[in-house]
Design a protein around this motif. Structure first.
Motif, PDB file in Angstrom:
ATOM      1  N   PRO A  52      31.912   4.273 -56.041  1.00  0.00           N
ATOM      2  CA  PRO A  52      32.155   4.420 -54.942  1.00  0.00           C
ATOM      3  C   PRO A  52      33.388   6.382 -54.262  1.00  0.00           C
ATOM      4  CG  PRO A  52      33.243   2.290 -55.265  1.00  0.00           C
ATOM      5  CD  PRO A  52      32.587   3.409 -56.580  1.00  0.00           C
ATOM      6  N   TYR A  53      34.097   6.422 -55.450  1.00  0.00           N
ATOM      7  CA  TYR A  53      34.969   7.825 -54.696  1.00  0.00           C
ATOM      8  C   TYR A  53      34.067   8.372 -55.073  1.00  0.00           C
ATOM      9  CZ  TYR A  53      34.342   9.070 -60.234  1.00  0.00           C
ATOM     10  OH  TYR A  53      34.433  10.107 -61.155  1.00  0.00           O
TER      11      TYR A  53
ATOM     12  N   THR B 158      31.886   9.144 -51.642  1.00  0.00           N
ATOM     13  CA  THR B 158      33.279   9.668 -50.704  1.00  0.00           C
ATOM     14  C   THR B 158      33.164  10.873 -50.417  1.00  0.00           C
ATOM     15  OG1 THR B 158      34.607   7.427 -50.832  1.00  0.00           O
ATOM     16  CG2 THR B 158      35.532   9.725 -50.018  1.00  0.00           C
TER      17      THR B 158
ATOM     18  N   PHE C 106      46.369   0.611 -45.904  1.00  0.00           N
ATOM     19  CA  PHE C 106      47.806   0.762 -47.117  1.00  0.00           C
ATOM     20  C   PHE C 106      48.750   0.076 -46.587  1.00  0.00           C
ATOM     21  CE2 PHE C 106      44.974   4.014 -49.062  1.00  0.00           C
ATOM     22  CZ  PHE C 106      44.263   3.107 -49.843  1.00  0.00           C
TER      23      PHE C 106
ATOM     24  N   THR D  41      39.877  13.823 -51.096  1.00  0.00           N
ATOM     25  CA  THR D  41      39.095  14.109 -52.276  1.00  0.00           C
ATOM     26  C   THR D  41      39.264  15.802 -51.386  1.00  0.00           C
ATOM     27  OG1 THR D  41      37.170  13.748 -50.381  1.00  0.00           O
ATOM     28  CG2 THR D  41      37.169  12.614 -52.313  1.00  0.00           C
TER      29      THR D  41
ATOM     30  N   ALA E  73      40.376   2.113 -52.023  1.00  0.00           N
ATOM     31  CA  ALA E  73      41.537   3.352 -52.517  1.00  0.00           C
ATOM     32  C   ALA E  73      40.339   4.073 -52.928  1.00  0.00           C
ATOM     33  CB  ALA E  73      42.454   3.570 -53.463  1.00  0.00           C
TER      34      ALA E  73
ATOM     35  N   LEU F 285      37.330   3.491 -51.862  1.00  0.00           N
ATOM     36  CA  LEU F 285      36.690   3.921 -51.072  1.00  0.00           C
ATOM     37  C   LEU F 285      36.956   5.034 -50.120  1.00  0.00           C
ATOM     38  CD1 LEU F 285      35.128   0.467 -50.294  1.00  0.00           C
ATOM     39  CD2 LEU F 285      34.127   2.082 -50.704  1.00  0.00           C
ATOM     40  N   MET F 286      37.985   5.560 -50.679  1.00  0.00           N
ATOM     41  CA  MET F 286      38.678   7.010 -49.898  1.00  0.00           C
ATOM     42  C   MET F 286      38.819   8.044 -51.270  1.00  0.00           C
ATOM     43  SD  MET F 286      39.739   5.699 -47.639  1.00  0.00           S
ATOM     44  CE  MET F 286      39.075   4.360 -46.636  1.00  0.00           C
ATOM     45  N   GLY F 287      37.825   7.757 -51.787  1.00  0.00           N
ATOM     46  CA  GLY F 287      37.353   8.941 -52.492  1.00  0.00           C
ATOM     47  C   GLY F 287      38.287   9.236 -53.990  1.00  0.00           C
TER      48      GLY F 287
END
Lengths: 252, 289
Positions: free
Chosen positions: A72-73, A76, A90, A105, B175, B177-179
């Motif tokens: 996933p990261y 992104t 959040f 990122t 988190a 998915l937010m990179g």
């Protein structure tokens, strides 16, 4: 080359096939919609694209690059971000911090750098904060920086999610039912926001139940039913398609 | 009275440093890292060897001991916890206890069972302020602990890494998915927690002039009590919990008998668990998944 190409994508969960042999493309700069009745597999497609699920078969390519094996990261960081059907901010963090996390990122400093190069880190974070404020201004949340995300009204939380996703400076933005639960005024503001985001050069893949939104702003619409694509065309054509009408209204 | 308060704060700042390691790891993984006491012990040994055997200047040795322990902490997570990320929590907990026993025995094998002396490599002066008797070493312990805690607070609250840690603690999937590279953030968490534990180990090793392979057991448990007292998962809570526990222990010993020292800490644990399980600063755990 399309910006995003999904090829023969199949996703099974045990005996259930959520997405069946889906092939579709998203061209650069378009607003592309993915619609279908509840449980048609739309969100599953998003989950595969963002690396949460590994597809059972098939693949997806972003700018020609295979993405289904990415985590996933990493998805992104190559330029795809998303929002969620059920808002996942959040909640205990401030509005500003939510955006700053979305920008994760884009800023470079790693752990040792944060400890050692205090000044460079500080400048970078000050810049990040400025950009985050601009983003909040853009989605109409200026002045809410220090509020806790969970205290925002529902429509604003949806906007914050979009701003957070924009924080990573994505080329492709995946929006999962952004109009859900919005009143007509909020919905029309949202449509304006989405077209503005496109005008800024970003591509949008939209899942939406609100047909007014889909038909008004999409360039092309794909329809899923029980995991299978049953139509893929312009909004006008899709609305007239017999199979689509059947899928939504049931058979005679 | 004031004398006891000073002693309590010195001891408490040590507990606070240890408690931070527990609470940070719990925050991101909902895991009680029972091997944390052994990291503290490893830090003390590293500090001993670096200053006494290699004769490095103390500040250098101190930082290297923290870095070395950070590496050990990260390695422990890699081999004992990460493969079990999707297993039931009990499995990870047992793995943590196993890791703790393994590290104790590894240390016994490498260092032998004897207690080593660890004289501070700098001169320690007695200090007298009015009725309070203290020493430059106690002042150093207090100052170093406070600096580390302030630095940690800055890191967590103000920097990008800190935000990523908080986001990871709140919702790992979002988190990611937010990179945010969640695995890396978890490694950082172990690295930071372990280095703080090691700092405590070095400071205590010099303070008591004693380092041995089993030294991590009791302080490890006390650090855990302090973390629970403050509200596990809550960083300011761990600091407060440590200071309160240290002070309570010192006063308890002053007014009762010194054999009761450990009983006081665990009585506090039991009372907290009975009356307010979420701890002093802890939030209700309902919203945590």
């Amino acid at each position: 080359m399309p910006l995003l190409e999904i090829k023969n994508l199949t996703m099974r969960f045990g005996g259930l096939t959520a997405v069946k042999n889906l092939t579709m493309t998203v061209e650069e700069g378009e607003i592309r919609s993915l619609i279908g009745p509840n449980g048609a597999g739309k969100t599953t497609v998003f989950n595969v694209l963002t690396g949460i699920y590994q597809p059972s078969k098939g693949n997806a390519f972003f700018q020609g690059r295979e993405i289904c094996s990415l985590r996933p990261y990493q998805v992104t960081s190559i330029g795809i971000t998303r929002t969620f059907q059920n808002i996942r901010l959040f909640g205990n963090m401030t509005v500003l911090d939510n955006i700053l996390i979305g920008m994760h990122t884009r800023t470079r400093s790693e752990l040792l750098a944060s400890v050692l190069k205090v000044r460079a880190t500080r400048t970078e974070e000050a810049e990040a904060r400025d950009q985050a404020r601009e983003l909040l201004q853009f989605v109409g949340l200026a002045g809410k920086e220090q509020e806790l995300a969970r205290n925002l009204p529902y429509g604003q939380q949806r906007r914050l999610e979009i701003a957070r996703a924009l924080g990573a400076d994505p080329k492709l933005l995946l929006l999962d039912e952004p109009a859900a639960g919005m009143n007509p005024q909020e919905t029309s503001d949202l449509m304006e926001l989405i077209t503005t985001i496109r005008a800024m050069g970003r591509t949008i893949l939209l899942i939406e139940h609100d047909m007014k939104v889909v038909m008004n702003i999409s360039d092309r619409v794909a329809v899923l039913d029980y995991g299978e694509k049953i139509a893929d065309s312009t909004p006008q054509e899709v609305q007239k398609d017999e199979k689509v009408v059947k899928a939504y209204l049931g058979e005679g | 009275m004031l004398q006891q308060l000073v002693n309590g704060l010195v001891l408490g700042s040590i507990y606070a440093l240890i408690a931070l390691g527990y609470t940070m790891v719990y925050g991101v993984l909902q895991l009680i890292n029972f091997a944390h006491g052994e990291i503290y012990m490893a830090g003390a040994f590293l500090g001993l060897y670096l200053t006494v055997s290699l004769k490095l200047p103390f500040p250098v040795a101190f930082v290297l001991a923290m870095a070395g322990a950070a590496l050990i902490g990260v390695t422990v997570e890699r081999i004992a916890y990460r493969p079990l990320r999707r297993s039931p929590r009990l499995a990870v907990l047992i793995s943590a206890i196993g890791m703790s026993i393994f590290l104790q025995n590894l240390s016994l094998y490498l260092n032998g069972p004897a207690t080593r002396g660890f004289l501070p490599p700098f001169k320690v002066y007695p200090i007298r302020i009015g009725e309070i008797k203290t020493s430059s070493l106690e002042v150093i312990i207090l100052v170093v602990a406070i600096l580390l805690m302030v630095g940690l607070q800055y890191l967590i609250r103000r920097t990008k890494i800190g935000k990523a840690m908080r986001a990871t603690a709140l919702d790992k999937e979002t988190a990611a998915l937010m990179g945010i590279n969640v695995d890396r953030i978890i490694s950082y968490t172990f690295a930071i927690g372990s280095s703080l534990g090691a700092a405590a180990g070095v400071l205590v090793g010099m303070y008591l002039n004693a380092v041995d392979p089993m030294m991590g057991l009791m302080p490890g448990l006390k650090g855990f009590v302090a973390a629970v007292l403050g509200g596990i998962g809550n960083i300011p809570g761990a600091m407060a919990g440590g200071l309160i526990l240290g002070t309570a222990e010192v006063f308890g010993v002053a007014f009762m008998r010194s054999e009761w020292r450990d009983a006081i800490a665990f009585a506090i644990l039991i009372v907290v668990l009975l009356i307010k399980p979420s701890g002093i600063l802890g939030q209700n755990t309902q919203e945590k998944v």
